[in-house]
Design a protein around this motif. Structure first.
Motif, mmCIF file in Angstrom:
data_model
loop_
_atom_site.group_PDB
_atom_site.id
_atom_site.type_symbol
_atom_site.label_atom_id
_atom_site.label_comp_id
_atom_site.label_asym_id
_atom_site.label_seq_id
_atom_site.Cartn_x
_atom_site.Cartn_y
_atom_site.Cartn_z
ATOM 1 N N LEU A 174 -1.729 16.117 -8.231
ATOM 2 C CA LEU A 174 -1.620 16.733 -9.556
ATOM 3 C C LEU A 174 -2.813 16.396 -10.433
ATOM 4 N N ARG A 175 -3.233 15.153 -10.379
ATOM 5 C CA ARG A 175 -4.376 14.743 -11.198
ATOM 6 C C ARG A 175 -5.181 13.696 -10.445
ATOM 7 N N PRO A 176 -6.172 14.146 -9.681
ATOM 8 C CA PRO A 176 -6.903 13.215 -8.820
ATOM 9 C C PRO A 176 -7.587 12.079 -9.570
ATOM 10 N N ASP A 177 -7.937 12.306 -10.835
ATOM 11 C CA ASP A 177 -8.707 11.292 -11.564
ATOM 12 C C ASP A 177 -7.859 10.481 -12.535
ATOM 13 N N HIS A 178 -6.538 10.480 -12.367
ATOM 14 C CA HIS A 178 -5.675 9.794 -13.338
ATOM 15 C C HIS A 178 -6.045 8.311 -13.403
ATOM 16 N N PRO A 179 -6.403 7.799 -14.597
ATOM 17 C CA PRO A 179 -6.838 6.395 -14.676
ATOM 18 C C PRO A 179 -5.753 5.404 -14.312
ATOM 19 N N ALA A 180 -4.484 5.745 -14.581
ATOM 20 C CA ALA A 180 -3.401 4.808 -14.294
ATOM 21 C C ALA A 180 -3.142 4.654 -12.800
ATOM 22 N N ALA A 181 -3.783 5.478 -11.974
ATOM 23 C CA ALA A 181 -3.573 5.383 -10.531
ATOM 24 C C ALA A 181 -4.405 4.283 -9.896
ATOM 25 N N SER A 182 -5.369 3.728 -10.629
ATOM 26 C CA SER A 182 -6.311 2.784 -10.025
ATOM 27 C C SER A 182 -5.609 1.623 -9.340
ATOM 28 N N ARG A 183 -4.717 0.967 -10.067
ATOM 29 C CA ARG A 183 -4.058 -0.214 -9.504
ATOM 30 C C ARG A 183 -3.225 0.154 -8.277
ATOM 31 N N LEU A 184 -2.597 1.324 -8.322
ATOM 32 C CA LEU A 184 -1.741 1.731 -7.210
ATOM 33 C C LEU A 184 -2.572 2.117 -5.992
ATOM 34 N N VAL A 185 -3.708 2.756 -6.210
ATOM 35 C CA VAL A 185 -4.589 3.073 -5.079
ATOM 36 C C VAL A 185 -5.086 1.784 -4.433
ATOM 37 N N GLU A 186 -5.481 0.816 -5.254
ATOM 38 C CA GLU A 186 -5.932 -0.467 -4.723
ATOM 39 C C GLU A 186 -4.798 -1.154 -3.945
ATOM 40 N N TYR A 187 -3.590 -1.071 -4.459
ATOM 41 C CA TYR A 187 -2.426 -1.653 -3.776
ATOM 42 C C TYR A 187 -2.229 -0.981 -2.420
ATOM 43 N N PHE A 188 -2.330 0.342 -2.398
ATOM 44 C CA PHE A 188 -2.139 1.096 -1.162
ATOM 45 C C PHE A 188 -3.189 0.695 -0.122
ATOM 46 N N LEU A 189 -4.442 0.621 -0.536
ATOM 47 C CA LEU A 189 -5.504 0.252 0.394
ATOM 48 C C LEU A 189 -5.364 -1.209 0.823
ATOM 49 N N GLY A 190 -4.940 -2.051 -0.095
ATOM 50 C CA GLY A 190 -4.807 -3.471 0.220
ATOM 51 C C GLY A 190 -3.669 -3.785 1.173
ATOM 52 N N ARG A 191 -2.719 -2.865 1.326
ATOM 53 C CA ARG A 191 -1.577 -3.093 2.217
ATOM 54 C C ARG A 191 -1.890 -2.772 3.671
ATOM 55 N N ALA A 192 -3.111 -2.277 3.936
ATOM 56 C CA ALA A 192 -3.480 -1.956 5.316
ATOM 57 C C ALA A 192 -3.449 -3.213 6.182
ATOM 58 N N LYS A 193 -2.948 -3.051 7.423
ATOM 59 C CA LYS A 193 -2.785 -4.216 8.299
ATOM 60 C C LYS A 193 -4.082 -4.628 8.975
ATOM 61 N N ASP A 194 -4.979 -3.670 9.196
ATOM 62 C CA ASP A 194 -6.227 -3.977 9.877
ATOM 63 C C ASP A 194 -7.272 -2.953 9.458
ATOM 64 N N ALA A 195 -8.482 -3.091 10.004
ATOM 65 C CA ALA A 195 -9.592 -2.222 9.606
ATOM 66 C C ALA A 195 -9.295 -0.764 9.916
ATOM 67 N N GLU A 196 -8.715 -0.492 11.078
ATOM 68 C CA GLU A 196 -8.431 0.893 11.450
ATOM 69 C C GLU A 196 -7.426 1.513 10.496
ATOM 70 N N SER A 197 -6.393 0.744 10.184
ATOM 71 C CA SER A 197 -5.391 1.241 9.237
ATOM 72 C C SER A 197 -5.996 1.445 7.858
ATOM 73 N N ARG A 198 -6.888 0.540 7.453
ATOM 74 C CA ARG A 198 -7.525 0.651 6.143
ATOM 75 C C ARG A 198 -8.365 1.927 6.056
ATOM 76 N N VAL A 199 -9.114 2.225 7.102
ATOM 77 C CA VAL A 199 -9.927 3.445 7.113
ATOM 78 C C VAL A 199 -9.039 4.674 7.057
ATOM 79 N N ALA A 200 -7.936 4.647 7.797
ATOM 80 C CA ALA A 200 -7.020 5.787 7.785
ATOM 81 C C ALA A 200 -6.444 6.008 6.387
ATOM 82 N N ARG A 201 -6.093 4.927 5.733
ATOM 83 C CA ARG A 201 -5.554 5.053 4.370
ATOM 84 C C ARG A 201 -6.613 5.581 3.410
#
Length: 928
Positions: free
Chosen positions: A672-699
């Motif tokens: 809906l809004r790719p540049d929403h500023p409030a999404a920053s923390r959640l995007v970082e959380y999503f990327l930080g939950r990756a189990k390994d490098a391959e999963s991180r790249v996929a995310r």
């Protein structure tokens, strides 16, 4: 009305996809998915066709025809990288005739030189493919600004196939470059005669007619482009822009609504919404839309103008100055930008810069009324009465004013910045001279004088008003405000009391009297004023809420609760008193009661999205994340296109430990809004939950598909490069991102970190100093910059930046801790205050803050307090040798020499290398 000329085209033309070749007849396929894909394609539903083709390829990954068709549709969708991948695979599987399409996929990725290098002319191809390939090479030459080579390629294409449409389109574009519109029209008509559904040619023709201001010819051409384009996003964007330039905002809005239905949240749509709001005078909405409109190349030229103009209209003067200045640098002939920039410069105190612009404007247009008005204000500031009068005389000839309209305008202006107050006062005074009994003009004049800080003049004007309007309470209320600004609280009280005699129970007057009473510690009198107002207007919402707030502050919870219930009863359809009561419960730890209250009013307010949002916040704070998820899903039912609602839902899913739900909610918000500023923390959380490098790249790729320009992705790319020991690549990512997103402080901070990691502290320092100038007011950046300046021996600069950071972030514990340590010698009292604040502000007991506090206490001579603080530090971090050494110093200072020696001996036996080892050894000897 057109504010600046907007050239519809350029980079936006890339939104019109090269679709005419891509509907290629294929043999009937036995697979259901493939047949369904063809049906979706024929109906224009390309996304569904992509899904079906991917399903077909899961069943048979070696289906060359399905690979080709998937790549062809991705070309239409503008995804050059994905198209290139599929088309290459199709060629590997034996599909022929793909050279032009592969070349086109590279064009979509701006790989223009690769097109020329990897796809040379090939005489072995069938004539139609040869001609098409030459046309694509011509487009690559044109993108590289080699018009001669482009013309030659198009000519060869037409020699091979005399009416090759793509080559004719290319020749039309070349003709427009040379200003030969008639030749361009001829070429386009020839192309359309061969291929009537050639959307790109229709769009080029529409742009030519729009540039010629021939709306009657442009509109149907835009319509044809929209009819034939798959998808029609690009042509519809351009038609909406055309309607905006024509001043037909209703027609533009129809296109915008259609675009929103299909592409909600796209920044190009936000730009169009901003333009319509701007031109129809809704500047606050315009500013909101323009802030979401970045990242569209076609609008990059004009976006700073509209962002700046809307910022100016909504009182954000520094932002307006910066944006309009940037636009005028790139477009020096824009009189509109010069005029608005002059206003922004005046609003930020740069009168000389404003005068420079206005002088240039008046040379070009001696009757520019806005420039005359602004120049008169500048001359007045310079105490040049004659010069000001000369400009005003010129203005008076041009704009004779209606006194009532002037009063309205003046009252609006006195609510603005200092310069606007001056202008408003002048207008109001003129209006009053034209109509002496204009009450609103009188009120505006006193208000303007108060805004200017001229309390005595305001008081005099208010007292004159009281004589002119003896039965009106407003003059006395204004006199009370004026006396208050002069420090005469007793006189202010008398004036407000007289105002209440003339206007009994006036809530604003009662509130002013209550404020005076509270300032003087007369709580009962303050309560009495509120009660007096309620005696006249017992249901006044704000008075009830203010009195409730006072009672709560005094600890009279029962009285506060009764008043809040009274406000709710008086205004049962209003959420404000309901939420005030819920907040009252929450602040007193009565979360269950707050939840019950919200449940009780659910039927009445369940149609309001804010209700569900507040309920979810309470549910999360009470440890019920699943209930919060349910509440937020209700909110989303009411406003499904509100990105903030989906982000709040993602946060609730995270609290519930539901990764799948979190991902769905986050992806929808980004869609809906790719540049929403409030999404920053959640995007970082999503990327930080990756189990390994391959999963991180996929995310990362999942986020990139929805929001390719998010800074978190750039930071993740840089971090991945660092993990792979490729610091140069990390730095390149960050430099590229900073050009695209120049005002995000995370980028220079990360760049500086990379530069430090590669042993270049001077570069890191230069990076942050430049960023601090370009992105002022970021406490984190100033703190890191200060650390680097201190490390490089620039103590004064480091201290100044740390102090700025402390002002900007009064609740940042780390800033206060660092500043305390820096000030411990020069200002020990201030250092001690800051160190205590740092410890109090830290969410958990941070041992380094306790260490700082302990050492400053020890320096001040309070060894016992120092010992307690440092014991806390070593208890939390017993392995930290520095803390242990400092603790021993405190023990020595408190007279516990034996304990200090034991601590040091144990430390020296366990920690072989720490900064203070030499001092520790010396202290052991001294304690023998």
């Amino acid at each position: 009305m057109r504010v600046i000329g907007t050239k519809v085209g350029g980079a936006l033309a890339a939104l019109v996809l090269w679709s005419a070749h891509l509907v290629i007849a294929v043999a009937d396929a036995p697979e259901d998915a493939s047949a369904a894909a063809q049906r979706h394609h024929d109906r224009g539903n390309l996304s569904a066709a992509v899904i079906e083709l991917k399903n077909a390829l899961r069943a048979d990954p070696n289906d060359a025809e399905a690979r080709y068709r998937l790549g062809a549709i991705q070309l239409q969708l503008g995804d050059g990288a994905a198209a290139h991948k599929e088309l290459l695979r199709a060629r590997e599987l034996g599909r022929e005739g793909l050279a032009p399409f592969l070349a086109r996929s590279l064009l979509l990725q701006d790989e223009h030189q690769r097109v020329l290098d990897e796809f040379p002319p090939d005489s072995t191809l069938p004539p139609s493919e040869q001609a098409l390939l030459y046309a694509v090479r011509g487009d690559a030459h044109m993108a590289l600004d080699d018009a001669d080579a482009a013309a030659a390629s198009y000519a060869i294409a037409l020699d091979i196939v005399s009416e090759q449409p793509d080559a004719l389109l290319g020749q039309a574009r070349l003709a427009m470059r040379n200003g030969e519109a008639d030749i361009a029209r001829t070429k386009l008509r020839a192309a359309l005669a061969v291929r009537p559904g050639f959307a790109a040619a229709w769009l080029q023709l529409a742009r030519i007619e729009a540039a010629a201001n021939d709306a009657a010819a442009a509109a149907p051409a835009f319509g044809k482009a929209i009819e034939y384009a798959q998808p029609d996003f690009g042509p519809r964007i351009q038609r909406a822009m055309f309607f905006i330039e024509q001043g037909d905002y209703d027609a533009a809005q129809e296109d915008i609504e259609m675009l929103r239905m299909r592409h909600e949240g796209h920044p190009a749509i936000a730009h169009l919404q901003g333009r319509v709001a701007f031109h129809t005078g809704r500047f606050d909405r315009a500013h909101e839309h323009f802030e979401r409109a970045g990242g569209v190349p076609a609008f990059q030229r004009e976006l700073p103008f509209y962002r700046g103009a809307s910022a100016l209209a909504t009182g954000q003067y520094e932002q307006a100055r910066d944006l309009l200045g940037r636009f005028l640098d790139a477009n020096p002939d824009s009189s509109s930008a010069a005029r608005l920039l002059a206003r922004a410069r005046l609003a930020t105190g740069d009168a000389a810069g404003a005068e420079e612009l206005l002088t240039r404007l008046l040379l070009e247009d001696p009757e520019n009324a806005d420039a005359l008005r602004l120049m008169a204000r500048i001359r007045e500031r310079q105490s040049d009465a004659d010069g000001a009068a000369a400009y005003r005389r010129r203005l008076a000839v041009l704009e004779p004013d209606d006194p009532m309209l002037a009063a309205d305008l003046g009252l609006s202006l006195v609510k603005g910045d200092d310069d606007a107050v001056v202008e408003g006062l002048e207008i109001l005074q003129t209006a009053l001279r034209q109509e002496p009994d204009n009450l609103m003009a009188d009120i505006g004049i006193v208000s303007a004088l108060l805004r200017k800080g001229q309390g005595e003049a305001a008081l005099s004007a208010a007292e004159s008003m009281a004589e002119k309007y003896p039965d009106n309470g407003a003059p006395w209320a204004l006199a009370g405000i004026a006396r208050g600004t002069l420090g005469d609280l007793d006189g202010a009280q008398r004036a407000f009391e007289q105002a209440l005699v003339l206007a009994p129970g006036e809530p604003s007057t009662a509130a002013n009297l209550a404020a005076i009473a509270l300032k003087q510690g007369r709580v009962d009198d303050a309560r009495g004023y509120y009660e007096q107002a309620l005696g006249q207007r017992p249901q006044h919402e704000q008075t009830l809420l203010k009195l409730a707030q006072l009672e709560a502050r005094l600890g009279n919870d029962q009285a506060a609760e009764t008043l809040l219930e009274q406000a709710i009863k008086a205004h049962p359809q209003r959420l404000a008193p309901q939420f005030a009561l819920v907040g009252f419960y929450r602040d007193r730890g009565r979360v269950e009661e707050a939840l019950l209250r919200l449940k009780r009013i659910q039927d009445a307010f369940s149609a309001d999205p804010l209700y569900w949002s507040v309920l979810a916040v309470l549910q999360l704070s009470s440890g019920a994340p699943q209930a919060a998820v349910a509440s937020l899903n209700r909110r989303i039912e009411l406003e499904p296109a509100e990105a903030a609602a989906h982000l709040q839902l993602a946060n609730a899913y995270a609290a519930a430990g539901d990764d799948a739900g979190f991902g769905v909610a986050l992806f929808k918000a980004l869609e809906l809004r790719p540049d929403h500023p409030a999404a920053s923390r959640l995007v970082e959380y999503f990327l930080g939950r990756a189990k390994d490098a391959e999963s991180r790249v996929a995310r990362m790729e999942r986020i990139r598909a929805l929001a390719p320009d998010r800074v978190e992705l750039i930071l993740a790319d840089a971090a991945e490069a660092l993990r792979q020991n490729r610091p140069a690549s990390a730095e390149a990512y960050l430099h590229k991102a900073a050009k695209r997103v120049p005002h995000d402080p995370r980028l220079p901070l990360e760049l500086a970190r990379v530069q430090l990691k590669t042993g270049r502290p001077a570069d890191a320092l230069a990076t942050l100093e430049a960023a601090a100038r370009d992105i002022p007011g970021n406490a984190r950046m100033l703190m890191v910059l200060a650390e680097l300046q201190l490390a490089s021996g620039r103590a004064a600069d480091g201290k100044a930046n740390l102090m700025k950071a402390a002002e900007l972030a009064p609740k940042n514990a780390q800033v206060r801790n660092n500043l305390a340590w820096l000030l411990r010698q020069d200002d020990p009292d201030q250092a001690l205050t800051l160190a205590r604040q740092a410890v109090e502000l830290s969410e958990r007991r941070e041992p380094s803050y306790l260490d700082t506090l302990g050492m400053i206490l020890l320096q001040s001579g309070d060894a016992q307090a120092a010992q307690a603080a440092l014991l806390g530090a070593v208890s939390i971090a017993p392995a930290n040798a520095t803390f242990q050494y400092h603790y021993a110093l405190a023990l020595e200072g408190a007279g516990s020499r034996d304990r200090a020696r034991r601590v040091l001996l144990q430390l020296l036996s366990q920690a072989h290398d720490f900064p203070e080892r030499t001092q520790a050894e010396a202290l052991v000897e001294r304690l023998r």
